[in-house]
Scaffold this motif. Structure first.
Motif, PDB file in Angstrom:
ATOM      1  N   GLY A  92       0.788  -1.226   0.000  1.00  0.00           N
ATOM      2  CA  GLY A  92       0.000   0.000   0.000  1.00  0.00           C
ATOM      3  C   GLY A  92       0.816   1.270   0.000  1.00  0.00           C
ATOM      4  O   GLY A  92       0.251   2.373   0.051  1.00  0.00           O
ATOM      5  N   SER A  93       2.134   1.153  -0.099  1.00  0.00           N
ATOM      6  CA  SER A  93       2.985   2.349  -0.082  1.00  0.00           C
ATOM      7  C   SER A  93       3.075   2.979  -1.467  1.00  0.00           C
ATOM      8  O   SER A  93       2.904   2.324  -2.495  1.00  0.00           O
ATOM      9  N   ARG A  94       3.416   4.266  -1.446  1.00  0.00           N
ATOM     10  CA  ARG A  94       3.522   5.037  -2.697  1.00  0.00           C
ATOM     11  C   ARG A  94       4.591   6.100  -2.505  1.00  0.00           C
ATOM     12  O   ARG A  94       4.566   6.861  -1.534  1.00  0.00           O
ATOM     13  N   VAL A  95       5.564   6.149  -3.441  1.00  0.00           N
ATOM     14  CA  VAL A  95       6.625   7.135  -3.350  1.00  0.00           C
ATOM     15  C   VAL A  95       6.756   7.850  -4.687  1.00  0.00           C
ATOM     16  O   VAL A  95       6.785   7.217  -5.748  1.00  0.00           O
ATOM     17  N   GLU A  96       6.805   9.171  -4.641  1.00  0.00           N
ATOM     18  CA  GLU A  96       7.016   9.991  -5.831  1.00  0.00           C
ATOM     19  C   GLU A  96       8.510  10.264  -5.972  1.00  0.00           C
ATOM     20  O   GLU A  96       9.179  10.592  -4.983  1.00  0.00           O
TER      21      GLU A  96
ATOM     22  N   GLN B 260      12.227  16.685 -13.849  1.00  0.00           N
ATOM     23  CA  GLN B 260      11.280  17.758 -14.144  1.00  0.00           C
ATOM     24  C   GLN B 260      11.141  18.751 -12.996  1.00  0.00           C
ATOM     25  O   GLN B 260      10.034  19.121 -12.616  1.00  0.00           O
ATOM     26  N   ALA B 261      12.266  19.150 -12.411  1.00  0.00           N
ATOM     27  CA  ALA B 261      12.357  20.249 -11.450  1.00  0.00           C
ATOM     28  C   ALA B 261      11.144  20.370 -10.530  1.00  0.00           C
ATOM     29  O   ALA B 261      10.297  21.231 -10.689  1.00  0.00           O
ATOM     30  N   GLY B 262      11.062  19.476  -9.552  1.00  0.00           N
ATOM     31  CA  GLY B 262      10.017  19.549  -8.552  1.00  0.00           C
ATOM     32  C   GLY B 262       8.777  18.749  -8.881  1.00  0.00           C
ATOM     33  O   GLY B 262       7.888  18.607  -8.035  1.00  0.00           O
ATOM     34  N   TYR B 263       8.679  18.259 -10.086  1.00  0.00           N
ATOM     35  CA  TYR B 263       7.521  17.465 -10.501  1.00  0.00           C
ATOM     36  C   TYR B 263       7.938  16.004 -10.605  1.00  0.00           C
ATOM     37  O   TYR B 263       9.014  15.680 -11.102  1.00  0.00           O
ATOM     38  N   ALA B 264       7.088  15.094 -10.123  1.00  0.00           N
ATOM     39  CA  ALA B 264       7.440  13.672 -10.084  1.00  0.00           C
ATOM     40  C   ALA B 264       7.452  13.076 -11.485  1.00  0.00           C
ATOM     41  O   ALA B 264       6.429  13.034 -12.164  1.00  0.00           O
ATOM     42  N   ASP B 265       8.637  12.610 -11.923  1.00  0.00           N
ATOM     43  CA  ASP B 265       8.719  11.842 -13.165  1.00  0.00           C
ATOM     44  C   ASP B 265       8.120  10.459 -12.973  1.00  0.00           C
ATOM     45  O   ASP B 265       7.528   9.888 -13.890  1.00  0.00           O
ATOM     46  N   LEU B 266       8.324   9.898 -11.770  1.00  0.00           N
ATOM     47  CA  LEU B 266       7.969   8.512 -11.495  1.00  0.00           C
ATOM     48  C   LEU B 266       7.176   8.431 -10.204  1.00  0.00           C
ATOM     49  O   LEU B 266       7.424   9.192  -9.263  1.00  0.00           O
ATOM     50  N   VAL B 267       6.232   7.480 -10.173  1.00  0.00           N
ATOM     51  CA  VAL B 267       5.529   7.152  -8.949  1.00  0.00           C
ATOM     52  C   VAL B 267       5.603   5.640  -8.791  1.00  0.00           C
ATOM     53  O   VAL B 267       5.098   4.897  -9.638  1.00  0.00           O
ATOM     54  N   LEU B 268       6.251   5.181  -7.733  1.00  0.00           N
ATOM     55  CA  LEU B 268       6.415   3.757  -7.480  1.00  0.00           C
ATOM     56  C   LEU B 268       5.464   3.359  -6.360  1.00  0.00           C
ATOM     57  O   LEU B 268       5.419   4.000  -5.309  1.00  0.00           O
ATOM     58  N   SER B 269       4.701   2.285  -6.586  1.00  0.00           N
ATOM     59  CA  SER B 269       3.732   1.853  -5.587  1.00  0.00           C
ATOM     60  C   SER B 269       3.727   0.333  -5.507  1.00  0.00           C
ATOM     61  O   SER B 269       4.023  -0.358  -6.491  1.00  0.00           O
ATOM     62  N   LEU B 270       3.409  -0.187  -4.311  1.00  0.00           N
ATOM     63  CA  LEU B 270       3.269  -1.625  -4.113  1.00  0.00           C
ATOM     64  C   LEU B 270       1.795  -1.931  -3.957  1.00  0.00           C
ATOM     65  O   LEU B 270       1.176  -1.609  -2.929  1.00  0.00           O
ATOM     66  N   GLU B 271       1.241  -2.532  -4.985  1.00  0.00           N
ATOM     67  CA  GLU B 271      -0.170  -2.862  -5.013  1.00  0.00           C
ATOM     68  C   GLU B 271      -0.347  -4.362  -4.806  1.00  0.00           C
ATOM     69  O   GLU B 271       0.627  -5.126  -4.740  1.00  0.00           O
ATOM     70  N   GLU B 272      -1.587  -4.784  -4.742  1.00  0.00           N
ATOM     71  CA  GLU B 272      -1.865  -6.205  -4.514  1.00  0.00           C
ATOM     72  C   GLU B 272      -1.275  -7.066  -5.622  1.00  0.00           C
ATOM     73  O   GLU B 272      -0.801  -8.186  -5.383  1.00  0.00           O
TER      74      GLU B 272
END
Length: 499
Positions: free
Chosen positions: A377-381, A386-398
């Motif tokens: 259920g975790s999520r990390v940006e 892109q200077a302050g904007y998240a290029d990637l979002v990594l999450s652990l889903e079911e």
């Protein structure tokens, strides 16, 4: 500069380590060959404008795959047409008879001759050029074409290799929606052997292009053949992309070991096309490079006297996964040798929702590596480019790890503003941990995931050409197990691609 506003006035800085033309337009890499201590890089080139036009072969050489010396244009359009994409090999034994018994370089290209611009009618035929002076000058073969047009239009991009088992030269040629294989004993006289692909892999309204064919070893010593194919842009939002097949090549035909409808992507993002590998590399590596662009907006990206750049050279390998045999890519070892990443944290850093970690490195082109583990259920940006904007979002889903890749940018051009922005996600591996390796250079982000099992290569329109990496947890708990980084600074040299 905000990516929510216009970028039309942005003048891109020269990349620090990515190859660019000295001026004008560049697309596909061509004629990649290693000879007499030099890596040769040819490329589709139009020196007189910064949009696609009459195709030449530009030319550069390197001894380390990082510093490039521009040479004179190798091939020019003539009455037979433009010089489209192709390949080059070393004729070690002078089987062509063009080199007086000495080794020489021989290049294969497609002559593209327009018959009627109004109806987009053209002829494509396969031609030869050769060099007796280490690639410094080129002569077109008097017997061109070596393969005449077969009666349909899209017939191009010859990739020639030596097939040791059958003791023949093999040419893989893009023919509409398939690849044809030709055989030769002397590099000049060719016989059709087979065709592959009309019912295999991905197809769009665009033609198949830029094939490559090579053999790689698995971890246990078994060997497989890889066929790489560019897929031309269709009418959907994705545009051009690169797929590959794994199987066997017996000197006559290619046999796919996966289901016919399975699509394997060499790169999961938008800007990795016309991938080609070097022939005759003497240290046993399979080295490849691609054009960092997409035909949906290639002519509309910001420019500053030049337009287009290559990916970083990659080392290719095969790995066994639960789904089958897959390509693995790593940045060439010369990069880490020149810019050795240093630890940016002493030990693992645990982050809970609302917490972030900013890497202690300066802004600008960066090489980085990280390993992360996530609770369910975790999520990390992750902000890399892109200077302050998240290029990637990594999450652990079911269903497992997911990696969301986001990009913004607009410049007022309808095609650019429609196709350049994106937001999509892919599976990023099993378990709860993943490795990331990336290079942020002026105008691009190249990311390798899960020890190079996945590749994501993307142009990036940003104000400063890169920023220090930032990890921001928005849900759950994440451990940043390791983080390495290095600033990329090559000394200014007059013979490099960054004039």
């Amino acid at each position: 500069m905000s990516l929510e506003t216009t970028v039309s006035g942005a003048a891109p800085s020269r990349p620090a380590i990515h190859f660019t033309p000295a001026k004008g337009w560049m697309n596909d890499p061509n004629g990649l060959v290693y000879f007499d201590g030099e890596y040769h890089l040819f490329y589709q080139y139009y020196p007189d404008a910064r949009v696609w036009g009459p195709m030449h072969w530009g030319h550069a050489v390197s001894t380390d795959l990082l510093h490039w010396q521009h040479l004179d244009t190798a091939l020019f359009p003539d009455e037979d047409g433009m010089c489209f994409s192709g390949s080059a090999v070393v004729d070690h034994r002078d089987c062509s008879g063009l080199f007086g018994g000495e080794p020489g370089l021989i290049a294969f290209y497609t002559a593209h001759r327009v018959l009627d611009e109004a109806t987009n009618d053209y002829i494509e035929e396969q031609c030869v050029a050769y060099s007796r002076d280490r690639g410094r000058s080129w002569q077109k073969y008097a017997g061109n074409p070596v393969i005449a047009p077969p009666g349909f239009r899209d017939f191009r991009d010859p990739k020639v290799i030596w097939h040791e088992a059958s003791q023949h030269w093999i040419m893989a040629l893009a023919c509409g929606q398939s690849i044809r294989f030709y055989r030769s004993e002397n590099l000049l006289d060719w016989t059709l052997a087979s065709a592959f692909g009309s019912d295999q892999g991905a197809h769009t309204e665009g033609p198949w292009e830029c094939p490559d064919l090579f053999e790689l070893a698995l971890e246990d010593g078994r060997r497989r053949w890889v066929l790489v194919v560019g897929v031309g842009a269709g009418k959907d939002d994705w545009g051009s992309f690169t797929q590959y097949f794994v199987g066997d090549f017996d000197g006559t035909g290619f046999h796919n070991e996966n289901p016919a409808d399975q699509v394997l992507l060499m790169d999961e993002s938008r800007d990795f096309y016309a991938a080609q590998s070097w022939s005759d590399v003497t240290d046993g590596r399979r080295l490849a490079i691609a054009w960092l662009n997409n035909w949906h907006y290639a002519n509309q990206i910001p420019e500053s006297g030049w337009r287009g750049n290559m990916s970083l050279p990659r080392e290719l390998a095969l790995v066994t996964t639960a789904e089958g045999t897959r390509l693995q890519q790593r940045f060439v070892r010369e990069l880490a040798a020149r810019f050795e990443p240093v630890p940016l944290i002493d030990d693992g850093v645990g982050l809970a929702a609302g917490q972030s970690f900013q890497a202690p490195v300066d802004k600008g082109p960066q090489l980085g590596r990280a390993a992360l583990s996530l609770q369910a259920g975790s999520r990390v940006e992750i902000c890399l480019q892109q200077a302050g904007y998240a290029d990637l979002v990594l999450s652990l889903e079911e269903a497992g790890l997911r990696l969301q890749h986001q990009r913004r940018g607009q410049n007022g051009d309808e095609k650019f503003d429609r196709f350049f922005p994106h937001d999509f996600s892919i599976g990023a591996g099993e378990g709860n941990s993943v490795t990331l390796e990336w290079v942020c250079d002026h105008g691009s982000l190249e990311l390798l995931v899960d020890n190079g099992r996945l590749s994501l290569s993307s142009l990036s329109i940003s104000g400063d050409g890169g920023c220090a990496s930032l990890f921001r947890v928005t849900e759950g708990e994440v451990v940043l197990e390791s983080l390495y980084g290095a600033a990329i600074r090559l000394p200014a040299r007059g013979d490099r691609a960054v004039a």
